[in-house]
Design an enzyme around this catalytic site. Structure first.
Site, short mmCIF file in Angstrom:
data_model
loop_
_atom_site.label_atom_id
_atom_site.label_comp_id
_atom_site.label_asym_id
_atom_site.label_seq_id
_atom_site.Cartn_x
_atom_site.Cartn_y
_atom_site.Cartn_z
N SER A 178 18.85 8.39 -2.85
CA SER A 178 17.90 8.76 -4.17
C SER A 178 17.34 8.18 -4.93
CB SER A 178 18.82 10.58 -4.59
OG SER A 178 17.56 11.66 -4.70
N ASP A 227 15.85 12.43 2.17
CA ASP A 227 17.16 12.80 1.01
C ASP A 227 18.21 11.77 1.28
OD1 ASP A 227 18.24 12.56 -2.00
OD2 ASP A 227 16.72 13.07 -2.25
#
Length: 380
Positions: A44, A206
């Protein structure tokens, strides 16, 4: 030679804490020291920090200084578009998708447009330097983890030494590739907030989603010591079991905040706890017995630095620095201290007052552990 891996977790704007830790680490290590982390793994927003370090041509202090410069001068305008019209378009796209079986017609669904972040990272990170650092022996491998929406797998895209091979485990895989800008934006695409990114034949989002073993990529890449930077204060025992008065039922933002925390934070903390328990168990088994029984297990030294203060509380005091349009939307769903949903707001709080507080907290937390950290980097 010890291969120490740096593991940088996700968390949107919370990743600013990692910068403070790295600044303190640069001060603890000798001046002019080379990168102490031949293996760097990011997920991320942590993937962005990881690539900024891996692609830097200078020594460790210079790399950290440049990374800190990016964060300290960062504005929300450089991450996502937040005008009233931009936010309305995002809501409209999500609404219109209901008439198209929930699929975006022209582009992947998202509330916010992160085109400014694409431009920023393209101008700040020289991806070609990764191969040069690997060839020069300054870097063994770097990995960026994203989640495939079709396969449901956590995929760690890695670029490293030629002797590294791919791997496949339950719901996770390692794929050798030349890391590009698309991998970073895919890894940091918070669900429904930022658009997914197509890589080859699959859309990725993500990397914290479905990442069952956040430390696994580093071990597969050959690490025998782990330096982990978390973005949650949950590991601090004084935060355990705190009772908070119940004023109302959970707000929408409070529910979303817990869902985000379960993706970005819980998996890493559980993996750390599992590693430490396994290390204690292996310490009870003599090395000769492990060798005789052909146990393919080894103790892995680790050092964890995480916030000593609750990041949610800091975020609650800084929500007012968000743009009015975003603040209006977040207030409507309860993403305020009063609504109990400041956690959700913290992931989008790319405002200098919040970033500065997290960098300072990261620096202080690391300097308090300077003796232990210095000992950690002495080869056993």
């Amino acid at each position: 030679m010890t291969k120490t891996a740096l593991i940088l977790s996700g968390g949107g704007a919370r990743a600013a804490y990692q910068v403070g830790v790295l600044q303190a680490l640069a001060d603890i290590l000798p001046e002019g020291a080379e990168n102490p982390f031949p293996i760097i793994c990011g997920t991320s927003a942590g993937a962005i920090n990881a690539m900024a370090l891996a692609a830097h041509p200078g020594n460790f202090r210079q790399a950290v200084t440049d990374l800190a410069g990016i964060w300290q001068s960062l504005t929300i305008d450089q991450v996502y578009r937040h005008g009233w019209l931009d936010l309305t378009k995002g809501l409209a796209r999500i609404g219109l998708s209901l008439f198209n079986e929930g699929v975006g017609r022209q582009r992947p669904l998202s509330l916010l447009d992160n085109a400014p972040l694409w431009e920023l990272l393209a101008s700040k990170i020289e991806f070609a330097n990764v191969a040069k650092n690997i060839e020069a022996g300054r870097l063994h491998a770097v990995s960026v983890t994203a989640m495939g929406y079709t396969s449901g797998q956590s995929v760690s895209f890695f670029q490293g030494h030629s002797d590294l091979t791919s791997w496949r485990r339950f719901r996770r895989a390692g794929v050798p590739t030349q890391i590009r800008l698309e991998h970073l934006l895919a890894s940091s695409a918070i669900p429904t907030i930022f658009p997914t990114v197509r890589i080859h034949r699959e859309y990725f989002g993500d990397g914290a989603l479905r990442q069952l073993a956040p430390m696994s990529p580093a071990l597969h890449l050959g690490a025998d010591a782990l330096f982990v930077i978390g973005v949650s204060g949950n590991r601090n025992p004084k935060h355990w079991g705190k009772r908070v008065p119940v004023r109302h039922s959970p707000s929408m933002a409070q529910i979303v905040g817990h869902l985000l925390n379960s993706a970005f934070i819980d998996a890493l903390e559980n993996d750390i706890e599992h590693l430490e328990r396994l290390n204690r168990l292996l310490a009870l088994i003599p090395p000769e017995v492990r060798e005789q029984e052909q146990l393919d297990l080894r103790p892995v030294r680790n050092m964890v630095v995480s916030p000593s203060k609750a990041v949610d509380v800091i975020a609650g005091r800084k929500v007012r620095y968000l743009p009015r349009s975003v603040r209006f939307f977040l207030r409507a769903i309860g993403a305020t201290t009063k609504g109990g949903g400041a956690t959700a707001a913290s992931y989008l709080l790319f405002a200098n007052p919040f970033i500065a507080d997290l960098i300072e907290l990261g620096y202080q937390d690391t300097m308090w552990e300077s003796a232990a950290i210095g000992q950690f980097f002495i080869p056993p």
